[in-house]
Design an enzyme around this catalytic site. Sequence first.
Site, PDB file in Angstrom:
ATOM      1  N   HIS A  43       0.901  -1.578  -0.097  1.00 62.85           N
ATOM      2  CA  HIS A  43       0.210  -0.020  -0.139  1.00 62.85           C
ATOM      3  C   HIS A  43       0.920   0.959  -0.206  1.00 62.85           C
ATOM      4  O   HIS A  43       1.508   1.016   1.068  1.00 62.85           O
ATOM      5  CB  HIS A  43      -0.627  -0.201   1.501  1.00 62.85           C
ATOM      6  CG  HIS A  43      -2.013   1.243   1.354  1.00 62.85           C
ATOM      7  ND1 HIS A  43      -1.926   2.264   2.125  1.00 62.85           N
ATOM      8  CD2 HIS A  43      -2.687   1.275   0.877  1.00 62.85           C
ATOM      9  CE1 HIS A  43      -3.345   2.625   2.297  1.00 62.85           C
ATOM     10  NE2 HIS A  43      -3.634   2.253   0.756  1.00 62.85           N
ATOM     11  N   HIS A  85      -0.968  10.622  -3.022  1.00 61.06           N
ATOM     12  CA  HIS A  85      -2.523   9.852  -2.363  1.00 61.06           C
ATOM     13  C   HIS A  85      -3.411  11.176  -1.806  1.00 61.06           C
ATOM     14  O   HIS A  85      -4.192  11.259  -2.494  1.00 61.06           O
ATOM     15  CB  HIS A  85      -1.997   9.275  -0.968  1.00 61.06           C
ATOM     16  CG  HIS A  85      -3.311   8.669  -0.641  1.00 61.06           C
ATOM     17  ND1 HIS A  85      -4.334   9.448   0.565  1.00 61.06           N
ATOM     18  CD2 HIS A  85      -4.494   8.068  -0.554  1.00 61.06           C
ATOM     19  CE1 HIS A  85      -5.485   8.779   0.872  1.00 61.06           C
ATOM     20  NE2 HIS A  85      -5.784   7.406  -0.154  1.00 61.06           N
TER      21      HIS A  85
END
Length: 309
Positions: A43, A85
């Site tokens: 991730h 992100h």
Amino acid sequence: MLRYSLLTTLTLLAATSTTAVAASDTPLTQQLNDLKNFQVIAHRGASGHAPESTLAAYELAHEWGVDYLELDAQLSADGEVVIFHDGTLERTSDGEGHIHDYTLAELKALDTGSWFHEANPEYADTDFSGTQILTLNELFDHFGQTTRYYIETKSPDLNPGLEEALVERLEAYDMINEGRVLVQSFDQQSLLKLQALNPNLPLIQLLWYSPSEQNSEQLVEWQNTTPGPSEINDADFQAIAEYAAGIGTNAIYQGNEVIDAAFIRQAQANGLSVHVYTINEPDEMQRLMALGANGLFTDYPDRLLELVE
């Protein structure tokens, strides 16, 4: 003579059959077959050990041998696909404001590594200071086809044109036909746009289940892509399977389980792999593996790899 003709016919049929099997065994079909097995998904890289979405985090995850490097794709003001992100810059850089308001040159001037020292003192490293934002091209140039990539179209409403720019780069680097990429999104329309741009691109529908504002006892999916887990049926999963190879979902909301083994089995029975995000504790990793999940997103891929090996 008849026996010779029969043998010749059988030989030709066998050769034709072998050729057909070989033709179907492409890198892309191999990737789709691999999704039935368990996948270790790093991730934002090994983001528990190094600043998220940076080359340092991806290098560490790649060195450990994960199945996928996960990343978020957005657009700079001048149309470059960058890996970041948040929609805004404050949390993981020394900049401020919306990422899409800055050119790539302006984004490259930011420090996206120093914030990590205070947030994760046990993994602090002076080499992280001054780390620049990555472009998708730079990541592909660095790792090439030595790994697979799990890319999210982040906030498509804030990044108009993201799908076209992403597919252009995936095709330029031959990532789709070589079975090197999955693209995920919470935004169903973004996924359908990607499918129209390249029908061969494997897609993952992201889901997030949480209690309804009207009834805290009832779970709902925040984008209404599916009903809640207790109401979901085969037709709901089949609707996703028309455009996606799998789903990515949360398993827990504020300490309470939102999916179970029956949910996972039902999704799989309707042709969808099930990947769960974001799991960092070994006990929870083991629990979800026992439930039958096809893969886990984690900030600590080293912990998950120890359980898989």
